[in-house]
Design an enzyme around this catalytic site. Structure first.
Site, PDB file in Angstrom:
ATOM      1  N   HIS A  55       0.899  -1.205   0.084  1.00 58.65           N
ATOM      2  CA  HIS A  55       0.113  -0.059   0.048  1.00 58.65           C
ATOM      3  C   HIS A  55       0.779   1.192  -0.038  1.00 58.65           C
ATOM      4  CE1 HIS A  55      -3.368   2.792   1.181  1.00 58.65           C
ATOM      5  NE2 HIS A  55      -3.980   1.831   0.690  1.00 58.65           N
ATOM      6  N   ASP A  77      -7.796  -5.493   0.064  1.00 58.28           N
ATOM      7  CA  ASP A  77      -8.357  -6.258  -0.817  1.00 58.28           C
ATOM      8  C   ASP A  77      -7.919  -7.720  -0.786  1.00 58.28           C
ATOM      9  OD1 ASP A  77      -9.873  -4.597  -2.661  1.00 58.28           O
ATOM     10  OD2 ASP A  77      -8.024  -3.756  -3.562  1.00 58.28           O
TER      11      ASP A  77
HETATM   12  C1  SDX Z   1      -6.417  -0.265  -2.831  1.00 57.08           C
HETATM   13  O1  SDX Z   1      -4.737   3.973  -1.885  1.00 57.08           O
HETATM   14  C2  SDX Z   1      -5.774   3.645  -1.464  1.00 57.08           C
HETATM   15  O2  SDX Z   1      -6.049   4.085  -0.356  1.00 57.08           O
HETATM   16  C3  SDX Z   1      -6.260   2.116  -1.914  1.00 57.08           C
HETATM   17  C4  SDX Z   1      -7.220   1.569  -1.249  1.00 57.08           C
HETATM   18  C5  SDX Z   1      -8.528   2.175  -1.088  1.00 57.08           C
HETATM   19  O3  SDX Z   1      -9.137   2.058  -0.108  1.00 57.08           O
HETATM   20  O4  SDX Z   1      -9.202   2.958  -1.838  1.00 57.08           O
HETATM   21  O5  SDX Z   1      -6.586   1.203  -0.123  1.00 57.08           O
HETATM   22  C6  SDX Z   1      -7.646   0.111  -2.098  1.00 57.08           C
HETATM   23  O6  SDX Z   1      -6.307  -0.136  -4.029  1.00 57.08           O
HETATM   24  C7  SDX Z   1      -5.454  -1.469  -2.270  1.00 57.08           C
HETATM   25  C8  SDX Z   1      -4.334  -1.813  -3.197  1.00 57.08           C
HETATM   26  C9  SDX Z   1      -4.967  -2.886  -4.066  1.00 57.08           C
HETATM   27  N1  SDX Z   1      -3.659  -3.380  -5.027  1.00 57.08           N
HETATM   28  C10 SDX Z   1      -3.000  -4.445  -5.116  1.00 57.08           C
HETATM   29  O7  SDX Z   1      -3.353  -5.372  -4.125  1.00 57.08           O
HETATM   30  C11 SDX Z   1      -2.138  -4.809  -6.145  1.00 57.08           C
HETATM   31  C12 SDX Z   1      -0.629  -5.387  -5.629  1.00 57.08           C
HETATM   32  N2  SDX Z   1       0.077  -4.060  -4.847  1.00 57.08           N
HETATM   33  C13 SDX Z   1       0.999  -3.216  -5.534  1.00 57.08           C
HETATM   34  O8  SDX Z   1       0.976  -3.117  -6.707  1.00 57.08           O
HETATM   35  C14 SDX Z   1       1.084  -1.866  -4.521  1.00 57.08           C
HETATM   36  O9  SDX Z   1       1.562  -2.376  -3.380  1.00 57.08           O
HETATM   37  C15 SDX Z   1       0.347  -0.729  -4.684  1.00 57.08           C
HETATM   38  C16 SDX Z   1      -0.476  -0.274  -6.178  1.00 57.08           C
HETATM   39  C17 SDX Z   1      -0.879  -0.903  -3.715  1.00 57.08           C
HETATM   40  C18 SDX Z   1       0.903   0.556  -4.140  1.00 57.08           C
HETATM   41  O10 SDX Z   1       1.975   0.870  -5.091  1.00 57.08           O
HETATM   42  P1  SDX Z   1       3.036   2.100  -5.096  1.00 57.08           P
HETATM   43  O11 SDX Z   1       2.871   2.628  -3.579  1.00 57.08           O
HETATM   44  O12 SDX Z   1       3.147   2.788  -6.031  1.00 57.08           O
HETATM   45  O13 SDX Z   1       4.332   1.103  -4.474  1.00 57.08           O
HETATM   46  P2  SDX Z   1       5.095   0.520  -5.626  1.00 57.08           P
HETATM   47  O14 SDX Z   1       4.650  -0.250  -6.637  1.00 57.08           O
HETATM   48  O15 SDX Z   1       6.371   1.724  -6.034  1.00 57.08           O
HETATM   49  O16 SDX Z   1       6.124  -0.482  -4.826  1.00 57.08           O
HETATM   50  C19 SDX Z   1       7.134  -0.008  -3.826  1.00 57.08           C
HETATM   51  C20 SDX Z   1       8.240  -1.331  -3.564  1.00 57.08           C
HETATM   52  C21 SDX Z   1       8.555  -1.861  -4.785  1.00 57.08           C
HETATM   53  O17 SDX Z   1       9.930  -2.358  -4.561  1.00 57.08           O
HETATM   54  P3  SDX Z   1      11.147  -1.697  -4.758  1.00 57.08           P
HETATM   55  O18 SDX Z   1      11.245  -1.433  -6.235  1.00 57.08           O
HETATM   56  O19 SDX Z   1      11.341  -0.557  -4.128  1.00 57.08           O
HETATM   57  O20 SDX Z   1      12.405  -2.658  -4.404  1.00 57.08           O
HETATM   58  O21 SDX Z   1       7.437  -2.276  -2.926  1.00 57.08           O
HETATM   59  C22 SDX Z   1       7.343  -3.244  -3.676  1.00 57.08           C
HETATM   60  C23 SDX Z   1       7.551  -3.041  -5.165  1.00 57.08           C
HETATM   61  O22 SDX Z   1       8.152  -3.818  -5.995  1.00 57.08           O
HETATM   62  N3  SDX Z   1       5.982  -3.818  -3.760  1.00 57.08           N
HETATM   63  C24 SDX Z   1       5.569  -5.213  -4.111  1.00 57.08           C
HETATM   64  C25 SDX Z   1       4.397  -5.191  -3.804  1.00 57.08           C
HETATM   65  N4  SDX Z   1       3.694  -3.947  -3.322  1.00 57.08           N
HETATM   66  C26 SDX Z   1       4.976  -3.111  -3.511  1.00 57.08           C
HETATM   67  N5  SDX Z   1       6.308  -6.333  -4.127  1.00 57.08           N
HETATM   68  C27 SDX Z   1       5.637  -7.375  -4.288  1.00 57.08           C
HETATM   69  N6  SDX Z   1       4.242  -7.450  -4.380  1.00 57.08           N
HETATM   70  C28 SDX Z   1       3.641  -6.358  -4.079  1.00 57.08           C
HETATM   71  N7  SDX Z   1       2.031  -6.408  -3.852  1.00 57.08           N
END
Ligand code: SDX
Length: 378
Positions: A261, A315
Site C-alpha cells: 500500500h 483487497d
Molecule cells: C487499494 O490508496 C488507497 O487508499 C487504495 C485502497 C482504497 O481503499 O481505496 O486502499 C484500495 O487500491 C488497495 C491496493 C490494491 N492493489 C493491490 O493489492 C495490487 C498489489 N499492490 C501493489 O501493486 C502496490 O503495493 C500498490 C499499487 C498498492 C501501491 O503501489 P506504490 O505505492 O506505487 O508502490 P510500488 O509499486 O512503487 O512499490 C514499492 C516497492 C517496490 O519495490 P522496490 O522497487 O522499491 O524494491 O514495494 C514493492 C515494489 O516492488 N511492492 C511489492 C508489492 N507492492 C509493493 N512487491 C511485491 N508485491 C506487492 N504487492
C-alpha cells in the site's frame, strides 16, 4: 511560482485539504471524521457511516430515519436504464456496465444545480440508492433473467443480497456485508477519489463524477485487486504451493495481489477486520481451503517483504468474505464501488465547497522546434 520536484504517482503530494478521513500508515489507524474504523465496524451501519462522511456528523435518530427512508424509496431504476443495460454484452465486465449505467443516469437528471442543497441531497440519495440495483440488475440480466425489484421491507445490505439471489439472506451474512461496505466506503486520497475530485472540480454533474471514479476503481492496482486475489488463490491451489509461487513472483518482480500500500507500512486495519469477518462466516457456514492458502501467503510475504512494509491490504481478505457469501468473483469490485460511492460523494461535496479546478503542471521532456515532415517523406 514555486517549482516542485516531480514525484511519480504524486507520492507524498497533498492534492486537497480534507476533513473526511485520516490514515496513519505507520500505526495502521484509519478514522472517518475522527472515529476509528474498528468502532464504526462494530457499532454503525453503512448508511449511518455514509451520512457521517457526507454531512460531517453522526445523524440524530430522526436524521438517520429520514435518510434511510429516502434511500429505501429511491432504489428502483428507470425502465429505460434497465432496457439500456439489457443491450450490454453479457460477457462484459460488471464494472464497465456500472460505469456506463452511472453515467447514463446523468442523462435523466441534467439540471446541474450545484449550489442547491436539495439538488446535492437528491443526487446523493439517488446514487447511493440505485447503484446496488444496477449491479444486481446486470448480474441477473447477463444470466438471461429479469432483474428483481428492490424490497422496501429489507435494509440496504439485505436488499442488495436479496436482489442478487432472489432470496432473503441469512442475517449474519447481511450484517457482515454491511460491515464490509463500512470498511470500503472511504480512504483519503486514493486513486478513484482523486479522479472523483478532479472531475468534480470542473463543476460537472455528480453522475459524471461517480462514473469517472468507477472507471478508476476497476484497475488491478486499485479496487480490481480483490478479484485478482481470488484468481491468484485458485492458481496457487494448495498451501504447499504458496512459497514457490511467492518466490517466483519475487524473482520475476511481479506484484503479489492484495499486498502493499502507498500509505500503510503495516497490515491494513481493514484487512484485520475482514479476516475476523471471514472467520465468523467460516464458523457458521463451513471452512474455505482458500483461507489456509491466504494465511500461509500472509506468513511468507511477511517473512520476505515485511522489512519493506508490505502487508495485506483491504483487497486481500474481502474476496474471501464475498466468496463465502456465494457472490461471483467479478462482482467484488462493483461491490467496492457500491460502498465507495458514498466516499466519492463526500469528496464531491467537500470539493464544491471550496472549489478550484485541478490543473497541475508537467515536466516536459519532449522536443522543440521540430519541422513538419510531409507525409510522403516519413
Ligand atoms: C487499494 O490508496 C488507497 O487508499 C487504495 C485502497 C482504497 O481503499 O481505496 O486502499 C484500495 O487500491 C488497495 C491496493 C490494491 N492493489 C493491490 O493489492 C495490487 C498489489 N499492490 C501493489 O501493486 C502496490 O503495493 C500498490 C499499487 C498498492 C501501491 O503501489 P506504490 O505505492 O506505487 O508502490 P510500488 O509499486 O512503487 O512499490 C514499492 C516497492 C517496490 O519495490 P522496490 O522497487 O522499491 O524494491 O514495494 C514493492 C515494489 O516492488 N511492492 C511489492 C508489492 N507492492 C509493493 N512487491 C511485491 N508485491 C506487492 N504487492
Amino acid at each position: 511560482m514555486m517549482v516542485c520536484e516531480y514525484k511519480p504517482g504524486l507520492e507524498g503530494i497533498p492534492a486537497a485539504q480534507s476533513s473526511i478521513s485520516y490514515v496513519d500508515g505507520q500505526k495502521g489507524i484509519l478514522e472517518y471524521r475522527g472515529i476509528r474504523i474498528e468502532e464504526l465496524a462494530e457499532k454503525s451501519t453503512f448508511l449511518e457511516t455514509a451520512y457521517l462522511l457526507i454531512w460531517g456528523e453522526l445523524p440524530t435518530k430522526e436524521e438517520l430515519k429520514a435518510f434511510e427512508h429516502e434511500v429505501r424509496y429511491h432504489r428502483r431504476i428507470k425502465y429505460r436504464i434497465r432496457d439500456m443495460m439489457k443491450c450490454f454484452p453479457e460477457s462484459g465486465h460488471p464494472m464497465d456496465a456500472l460505469q456506463a449505467s452511472a453515467a447514463a443516469l446523468g442523462l435523466f437528471y441534467s439540471l446541474r444545480d450545484l449550489h442547491n442543497p436539495v439538488y446535492i441531497r437528491d443526487s446523493v440519495v439517488r446514487l447511493i440508492a440505485t447503484i446496488p440495483t444496477m449491479v444486481a440488475a446486470f448480474q441477473l440480466m447477463r444470466k438471461g433473467n429479469d432483474p428483481v425489484r428492490p424490497r422496501d421491507d429489507l435494509d440496504y445490505s439485505a436488499n442488495f443480497l436479496y436482489m442478487l439471489d432472489e432470496k432473503e439472506p441469512d442475517p449474519l451474512m447481511a450484517r457482515v456485508f454491511d460491515i464490509c461496505l463500512i470498511l470500503q466506503v472511504e480512504h483519503t486520497m486514493n486513486a478513484s477519489t482523486f479522479s472523483a475530485r478532479v472531475t468534480a472540480s470542473t463543476l460537472t454533474d455528480p453522475y459524471a463524477v461517480v462514473a469517472s471514479a468507477v472507471g478508476t476503481l476497476g484497475g488491478p492496482l486499485h479496487g480490481g485487486a480483490n478479484e485478482e486475489v481470488i484468481q491468484m488463490l485458485e492458481k496457487i491451489g494448495s498451501v504447499e504451493n504458496v512459497r514457490p509461487y511467492i518466490e517466483d513472483c519475487l524473482q520475476r518482480k511481479a506484484k503479489i495481489m492484495g499486498f502493499g500500500h502507498r500509505v500503510y507500512k503495516v497490515k491494513d486495519p481493514r484487512a484485520t477486520i475482514l479476516q475476523g469477518l471471514a472467520e465468523q462466516l467460516f464458523e457458521k457456514f463451513g471452512h474455505d481451503k482458500f483461507y489456509d492458502i491466504a494465511q500461509e501467503m500472509e506468513r511468507v510475504v511477511e517473512e520476505k517483504l515485511g522489512s519493506k512494509g508490505i502487508y495485506p491490504n483491504i483487497d486481500f481478505y474481502s474476496g474471501l468474505v464475498y466468496r463465502k457469501m456465494g457472490i461471483p468473483t467479478d462482482l467484488f469490485t462493483p461491490i467496492f464501488a457500491i460502498a465507495r460511492v458514498a466516499g466519492w460523494l463526500a469528496h464531491w461535496k467537500e470539493q464544491l465547497a471550496e472549489n478550484r479546478i485541478f490543473r497541475p503542471t508537467q515536466v516536459y521532456n519532449g522536443l522543440h522546434e521540430v519541422t513538419y515532415t510531409p507525409i510522403d517523406k516519413r
